[in-house]
Design a protein around this motif. Structure first.
Motif, PDB file in Angstrom:
ATOM      1  N   THR A  93     -18.628  -7.547 -34.989  1.00  0.00           N
ATOM      2  CA  THR A  93     -17.952  -6.505 -34.218  1.00  0.00           C
ATOM      3  C   THR A  93     -17.983  -6.777 -32.718  1.00  0.00           C
ATOM      4  N   LEU A  94     -19.105  -7.275 -32.223  1.00  0.00           N
ATOM      5  CA  LEU A  94     -19.271  -7.438 -30.783  1.00  0.00           C
ATOM      6  C   LEU A  94     -18.854  -8.815 -30.258  1.00  0.00           C
ATOM      7  N   LYS A  95     -18.464  -9.698 -31.150  1.00  0.00           N
ATOM      8  CA  LYS A  95     -18.051 -11.043 -30.734  1.00  0.00           C
ATOM      9  C   LYS A  95     -16.942 -11.023 -29.665  1.00  0.00           C
ATOM     10  N   PRO A  96     -15.926 -10.166 -29.783  1.00  0.00           N
ATOM     11  CA  PRO A  96     -14.873 -10.153 -28.748  1.00  0.00           C
ATOM     12  C   PRO A  96     -15.399  -9.793 -27.362  1.00  0.00           C
ATOM     13  N   TYR A  97     -16.452  -8.989 -27.312  1.00  0.00           N
ATOM     14  CA  TYR A  97     -17.014  -8.590 -26.021  1.00  0.00           C
ATOM     15  C   TYR A  97     -17.798  -9.739 -25.387  1.00  0.00           C
ATOM     16  N   LEU A  98     -18.369 -10.583 -26.224  1.00  0.00           N
ATOM     17  CA  LEU A  98     -19.010 -11.791 -25.703  1.00  0.00           C
ATOM     18  C   LEU A  98     -17.969 -12.710 -25.078  1.00  0.00           C
ATOM     19  N   LYS A  99     -16.852 -12.837 -25.756  1.00  0.00           N
ATOM     20  CA  LYS A  99     -15.777 -13.696 -25.233  1.00  0.00           C
ATOM     21  C   LYS A  99     -15.255 -13.150 -23.912  1.00  0.00           C
ATOM     22  N   LYS A 100     -15.081 -11.843 -23.864  1.00  0.00           N
ATOM     23  CA  LYS A 100     -14.587 -11.222 -22.628  1.00  0.00           C
ATOM     24  C   LYS A 100     -15.565 -11.472 -21.482  1.00  0.00           C
ATOM     25  N   LEU A 101     -16.840 -11.317 -21.764  1.00  0.00           N
ATOM     26  CA  LEU A 101     -17.866 -11.518 -20.744  1.00  0.00           C
ATOM     27  C   LEU A 101     -17.911 -12.974 -20.295  1.00  0.00           C
ATOM     28  N   LYS A 102     -17.779 -13.880 -21.238  1.00  0.00           N
ATOM     29  CA  LYS A 102     -17.740 -15.307 -20.890  1.00  0.00           C
ATOM     30  C   LYS A 102     -16.531 -15.631 -20.024  1.00  0.00           C
ATOM     31  N   ASP A 103     -15.389 -15.062 -20.368  1.00  0.00           N
ATOM     32  CA  ASP A 103     -14.165 -15.326 -19.608  1.00  0.00           C
ATOM     33  C   ASP A 103     -14.251 -14.752 -18.195  1.00  0.00           C
ATOM     34  N   LEU A 104     -14.874 -13.601 -18.043  1.00  0.00           N
ATOM     35  CA  LEU A 104     -14.948 -12.934 -16.742  1.00  0.00           C
ATOM     36  C   LEU A 104     -15.978 -13.572 -15.807  1.00  0.00           C
ATOM     37  N   THR A 105     -17.047 -14.121 -16.385  1.00  0.00           N
ATOM     38  CA  THR A 105     -18.122 -14.683 -15.552  1.00  0.00           C
ATOM     39  C   THR A 105     -18.152 -16.204 -15.549  1.00  0.00           C
ATOM     40  N   GLY A 106     -17.605 -16.810 -16.587  1.00  0.00           N
ATOM     41  CA  GLY A 106     -17.650 -18.259 -16.720  1.00  0.00           C
ATOM     42  C   GLY A 106     -18.953 -18.771 -17.298  1.00  0.00           C
ATOM     43  N   ASN A 238     -23.161 -13.767  -6.662  1.00  0.00           N
ATOM     44  CA  ASN A 238     -22.690 -13.768  -8.046  1.00  0.00           C
ATOM     45  C   ASN A 238     -23.413 -12.737  -8.897  1.00  0.00           C
ATOM     46  N   LYS A 239     -24.725 -12.611  -8.703  1.00  0.00           N
ATOM     47  CA  LYS A 239     -25.497 -11.646  -9.504  1.00  0.00           C
ATOM     48  C   LYS A 239     -24.993 -10.224  -9.271  1.00  0.00           C
ATOM     49  N   LYS A 240     -24.718  -9.891  -8.026  1.00  0.00           N
ATOM     50  CA  LYS A 240     -24.212  -8.552  -7.713  1.00  0.00           C
ATOM     51  C   LYS A 240     -22.883  -8.305  -8.413  1.00  0.00           C
ATOM     52  N   LYS A 241     -22.020  -9.303  -8.384  1.00  0.00           N
ATOM     53  CA  LYS A 241     -20.707  -9.191  -9.032  1.00  0.00           C
ATOM     54  C   LYS A 241     -20.848  -9.148 -10.546  1.00  0.00           C
ATOM     55  N   TRP A 242     -21.708 -10.018 -11.084  1.00  0.00           N
ATOM     56  CA  TRP A 242     -21.858 -10.115 -12.533  1.00  0.00           C
ATOM     57  C   TRP A 242     -22.534  -8.903 -13.143  1.00  0.00           C
ATOM     58  N   ILE A 243     -23.442  -8.271 -12.416  1.00  0.00           N
ATOM     59  CA  ILE A 243     -24.088  -7.058 -12.943  1.00  0.00           C
ATOM     60  C   ILE A 243     -23.034  -6.006 -13.255  1.00  0.00           C
ATOM     61  N   ASP A 244     -22.085  -5.817 -12.327  1.00  0.00           N
ATOM     62  CA  ASP A 244     -21.017  -4.834 -12.550  1.00  0.00           C
ATOM     63  C   ASP A 244     -20.182  -5.193 -13.766  1.00  0.00           C
ATOM     64  N   GLN A 248     -19.968  -3.079 -17.320  1.00  0.00           N
ATOM     65  CA  GLN A 248     -18.677  -2.599 -17.803  1.00  0.00           C
ATOM     66  C   GLN A 248     -18.433  -3.036 -19.246  1.00  0.00           C
ATOM     67  N   VAL A 249     -18.721  -4.297 -19.538  1.00  0.00           N
ATOM     68  CA  VAL A 249     -18.531  -4.806 -20.903  1.00  0.00           C
ATOM     69  C   VAL A 249     -19.493  -4.120 -21.874  1.00  0.00           C
ATOM     70  N   LEU A 250     -20.713  -3.874 -21.437  1.00  0.00           N
ATOM     71  CA  LEU A 250     -21.688  -3.171 -22.278  1.00  0.00           C
ATOM     72  C   LEU A 250     -21.196  -1.769 -22.633  1.00  0.00           C
ATOM     73  N   GLU A 251     -20.628  -1.088 -21.658  1.00  0.00           N
ATOM     74  CA  GLU A 251     -20.110   0.251 -21.903  1.00  0.00           C
ATOM     75  C   GLU A 251     -18.959   0.216 -22.904  1.00  0.00           C
ATOM     76  N   GLU A 252     -18.076  -0.765 -22.742  1.00  0.00           N
ATOM     77  CA  GLU A 252     -16.946  -0.902 -23.664  1.00  0.00           C
ATOM     78  C   GLU A 252     -17.444  -1.212 -25.081  1.00  0.00           C
ATOM     79  N   ALA A 253     -18.427  -2.109 -25.179  1.00  0.00           N
ATOM     80  CA  ALA A 253     -18.967  -2.481 -26.487  1.00  0.00           C
ATOM     81  C   ALA A 253     -19.639  -1.297 -27.159  1.00  0.00           C
ATOM     82  N   THR A 254     -20.422  -0.535 -26.398  1.00  0.00           N
ATOM     83  CA  THR A 254     -21.100   0.646 -26.940  1.00  0.00           C
ATOM     84  C   THR A 254     -20.095   1.680 -27.417  1.00  0.00           C
ATOM     85  N   ASN A 255     -19.085   1.945 -26.597  1.00  0.00           N
ATOM     86  CA  ASN A 255     -18.073   2.941 -26.965  1.00  0.00           C
ATOM     87  C   ASN A 255     -17.344   2.544 -28.233  1.00  0.00           C
TER      88      ASN A 255
END
Length: 261
Positions: A93-106, A238-244, A248-255
């Motif tokens: 179920t959560l695999k797509p959110y991992l991909k999204k996070l990888k794409d957004l952060t690299g 980068n850490k400041k940017k990546w935390i946000d 966001q991805v965690l919230e989407e995954a939880t919802n």
């Protein structure tokens, strides 16, 4: 893994437990292993170990090298593992959110859960960058020196958290590893307050990580999503940017997880 303490008051079959311990011993060995090595490592008799190995070989769970006579895991376990992965509701179920996070952060995105007082990597989206962090799905790691472990500990009820901390060994892996229980508890409280945790080269020099929890319908932290990679890329900017982004991805995954339960 010691199953004896878990099963003291339960009706169990000792030979099955021993067979599982043999499988795990082979699995965590870096190379194929022989009967004597397994016997010594598990403190089993050579004869009993030999019979266990023969049975597992007959079932295609392990294979024996005809030349060296040593053992390694068989493809049957891989097939079972893939079926287990397919039945694992969270990882699929959560695999797509991992991909999204990888794409957004690299960076490499991981999904971890807690099992037997350690974290287990159950899914991963690997970074496309040449230099990256790579952990095999199914691998385990300590709780106290990983972002995933800290997150999952932080969201446990205090009595359960303290019970776990009493059981685990705070092994020092690097100069940054927290090995003082009071200091670790303080960081866990900070983790719960912020909603995320760091691994600042605490498990391995040169590797950093940021992670946070995924909640179920009961608001229990059932898993952790992290990004990890070379410390050189985990700059303050980068850490400041990546935390946000992680939050966001965690919230989407939880919802999403709550809508399908």
């Amino acid at each position: 893994m010691d199953y004896n303490k878990k099963t003291k008051e339960k009706k169990t079959i000792a030979s099955v437990i021993k067979a599982i311990e043999v499988i795990e011993y082979i699995a965590y060995s870096e190379k194929e292993v022989g009967v004597t090595e397994i016997s010594n490592g598990l403190n089993y008799g050579v004869s009993a170990t030999y019979h266990l190995l023969n049975t597992l070989k007959e079932c295609n769970i392990i294979v024996q090298n005809d030349r060296t006579k040593k053992y390694s895991l068989g493809l049957k376990l891989w097939q079972i593992g893939m079926l287990a992965y397919g039945q694992n509701h969270i990882s699929v179920t959560l695999k797509p959110y991992l991909k999204k996070l990888k794409d957004l952060t690299g960076e490499t995105a991981n999904l971890t859960i807690m099992d037997d007082n350690q974290i287990v990597y159950i899914a991963q989206e690997e970074s496309n960058k040449l230099v990256k962090m790579f952990t095999t799905t199914g691998a385990t790691a300590p709780l106290h020196c990983t972002a995933g472990g800290k997150v999952l500990l932080a969201y446990k009820p205090e009595d359960i958290r303290n019970s776990i901390l009493d059981k685990i060994e705070l092994t020092k892996y690097t100069e940054n590893t927290i090995v003082n229980k009071e200091e670790l508890i303080k960081e866990l409280e900070e983790t719960r307050k912020n909603g995320y945790a760091f691994d600042n080269e605490e498990r391995e020099l040169g590797v950093s990580c940021i992670g946070g929890p995924v909640f179920d319908l009961n608001n229990d932290a059932i898993a952790c999503i992290t990004i990890s990679g070379p410390t050189a890329r985990f700059t303050e900017e980068n850490k400041k940017k990546w935390i946000d982004i992680v939050m966001q991805v965690l919230e989407e995954a939880t919802n999403y997880l709550k809508t399908i339960n």
